[in-house]
Design an enzyme around this catalytic site. Structure first.
Site, mmCIF file in Angstrom:
data_model
loop_
_atom_site.group_PDB
_atom_site.id
_atom_site.type_symbol
_atom_site.label_atom_id
_atom_site.label_comp_id
_atom_site.label_asym_id
_atom_site.label_seq_id
_atom_site.Cartn_x
_atom_site.Cartn_y
_atom_site.Cartn_z
ATOM 1 N N GLU A 51 25.909 53.250 71.468
ATOM 2 C CA GLU A 51 26.859 52.411 72.190
ATOM 3 C C GLU A 51 27.886 53.306 72.874
ATOM 4 O O GLU A 51 28.423 54.205 72.257
ATOM 5 C CB GLU A 51 27.556 51.524 71.148
ATOM 6 C CG GLU A 51 28.494 50.539 71.718
ATOM 7 C CD GLU A 51 27.819 49.655 72.744
ATOM 8 O OE1 GLU A 51 26.924 48.891 72.367
ATOM 9 O OE2 GLU A 51 28.187 49.748 73.943
ATOM 10 N N LEU A 85 30.598 51.977 74.680
ATOM 11 C CA LEU A 85 31.715 51.176 75.186
ATOM 12 C C LEU A 85 33.068 51.799 74.881
ATOM 13 O O LEU A 85 33.255 52.488 73.884
ATOM 14 C CB LEU A 85 31.643 49.731 74.704
ATOM 15 C CG LEU A 85 31.703 49.364 73.237
ATOM 16 C CD1 LEU A 85 33.128 49.353 72.741
ATOM 17 C CD2 LEU A 85 31.087 47.989 73.065
ATOM 18 N N CYS A 91 37.433 57.536 67.952
ATOM 19 C CA CYS A 91 36.115 58.094 68.303
ATOM 20 C C CYS A 91 36.144 59.577 68.650
ATOM 21 O O CYS A 91 35.590 60.390 67.912
ATOM 22 C CB CYS A 91 35.515 57.302 69.447
ATOM 23 S SG CYS A 91 35.302 55.580 69.020
#
Ligand code: UGA
Length: 441
Positions: free
Chosen positions: A152, A154, A266
């Site tokens: 992912e 995003l 992240c």
């Protein structure tokens, strides 16, 4: 199609709602009953533009449900997304994979039909292959479980758009995969019809795409921040430098904003876990540069405190500082490893009275740093301030009117930690402006 999404944190909740938005029947699964109850009632436990509406629309349409029950999950679909968190281990660089393994151990023994489990979480390269072995060993007889990896990409603050209009879809499959690609192509058909590139690889490559993308982005930010250090030493202007570099299509202007650097849940943890994994694989030399990327990034925070100190005349003792921004970036209420909040804490540590305002992240900030003062508006935070410090580039701060603020502060001193202010406008209104990476006379 039908699918489950296991783990309904930031990533999972968005993916579940996004897949329902594409027209599929989706079951979101989580071990936290509080989280599930909230989502089922149409509430999201964090701020993300557009997500609440997408969640509610799809709950109302009956395409989206939530449960804590793994039996229900196993029966619901033959495609299961794994979207649990992989935080940094305490006291170590490596990622903590216990939630990922727990999903396999809970779900797979309950399966009665063959299934595909597609991982979305960010994991160290090699994890998917290990999960495939684990799944085979705990699967009931006659049930074939395939592991696939579908990372992912995003971004917080843009999660809805990134889910419905991704730059690319990457799918890693096992060497002997029979079903994963066809299933995922069917699921993502509405996106593929819109021309979204679809890349199929082995499991390891798919896992690596994700971490190397984040490593590249972190490197790009630290590169321009390293240039900011040189600009500070030489009197050059990093914002003009970034614009000029950015016109070269090979370089590009995005992610070249110099300032306080990267934070969040992240980039910092991912580059550290990546270094740790490379070490385990005997390839640690390949990633030693990421240590420097990390150091450059952390140095920005101390440099910011130095800049604020000099803006306050050499000492923070007794200074009244307005901190605008606590979130790690705009359009988010996330304060995990937030450079803004970190700097606010350091200012207090150095003797300043710190008044923080953020449009969305105040509650989260208060939990992490209960001893700072929190204001209910930017104007209130600036009351009798000796310096106003912009640490997150929320549009609300970028658009502040210098003349209005001038009425409430003690000194017309502003420090721009994100190079987001129109300097001429502030200077024109009689403010002293200080920036990272550029000398403002
Ligand atoms: C990042 C990646 O951009 C996503 O592609 C990825 O999916 C996500 O991590 C993840 O692994 O889940 P995110 O953490 O939401 O997304 O935030 P970014 O937009 O990447 O910003 C990260 C940090 O870099 C922020 O603190 C931001 O202020 C800072 N930044 C960004 C800069 O300092 N300069 C820039 O030019 C851009």
């Amino acid at each position: 199609m039908r699918c489950t999404v296991i783990g309904t944190g930031y990533l999972g909740a968005t993916h579940a709602a996004g897949m329902a938005e594409l027209g599929h029947d989706v079951l979101g699964v989580d071990v936290d009953p509080g989280k599930i109850a909230k989502l089922a009632a149409g509430e999201i436990p964090f701020y993300e533009p557009g997500l609440r509406k997408m969640l509610r629309d799809n709950l109302d349409a009956g395409r989206l449900q939530f449960t804590t029950d793994y039996d229900e999950a196993a029966a619901f679909a033959d495609l299961h997304f794994l979207a649990v968190g992989t935080p940094q281990k305490k006291g170590e660089y490596a990622a903590d994979l216990r939630h990922v393994y727990a999903v396999i151990d809970e779900l797979v023994p309950r399966l009665t039909r063959s299934a595909v489990i597609a991982g979305k979480s960010t994991v160290p390269v090699g994890t998917a292959a290990e999960l495939a072995q684990r799944a085979t060993s705990v699967a009931p007889a006659g049930v074939d479980v395939e592991i696939a990896w579908n990372p992912e990409f995003l971004r917080e603050g843009h999660a809805v758009t990134d889910t419905l209009r991704p730059d690319r879809i990457v799918l890693g499959v096992q060497g002997d995969s029979a079903r994963a690609e066809a299933m995922l192509r069917e699921l993502y058909a509405p996106l593929l019809e819109n021309g979204v590139p679809f890349l199929v690889s082995d499991l390891q490559t798919a896992e690596l795409v994700k971490v190397s993308a984040n490593a590249f982005l972190a490197t790009k930010i630290s590169f321009i921040n390293a240039m900011a250090e040189v600009c500070e030493a030489s009197g050059a202007d990093v914002t003009v430098l970034a614009d000029a570099l950015g016109y070269d299509a090979r370089i590009g202007r995005r992610f070249l904003n110099a300032g306080l650097g990267f934070g969040g849940g992240c980039l910092p943890k991912d580059i550290r876990a990546f270094m740790a994994r490379a070490g385990e694989l005997g390839a640690n030399q390949a990633l030693t540069f990421l240590r420097e990327v990390d150091s450059i990034n952390m140095r920005r925070r101390t440099r910011m405190v130095e800049l604020i100190t000099s803006a306050c005349g050499g000492s923070l003792l007794g200074a009244n500082i307005a901190v605008l921004g606590a979130a790690f970036k705009p359009e988010s209420d996330d304060v995990r490893d937030s450079p803004a909040l970190n700097v606010a804490g350091l200012l207090q540590l150095n003797g300043a009275a710190v008044n923080v305002y953020d449009p969305k992240a105040l509650d989260n900030a208060r939990m992490v740093f209960p001893t700072l003062n929190y204001a209910t508006s930017a104007l209130e935070a600036c009351d009798r301030a000796d310096a106003v410090v912009v640490l997150t580039e929320w549009p609300e701060f970028v658009d502040l009117a210098p003349a209005v603020l001038a009425e409430t502060v003690r000194a017309k001193v502003i420090v721009d930690g994100r190079n987001c202010l129109d300097i001429d406008r502030w200077r024109g209104a009689g403010w002293q402006v200080h920036c990272l990476g550029r000398r403002v006379a």
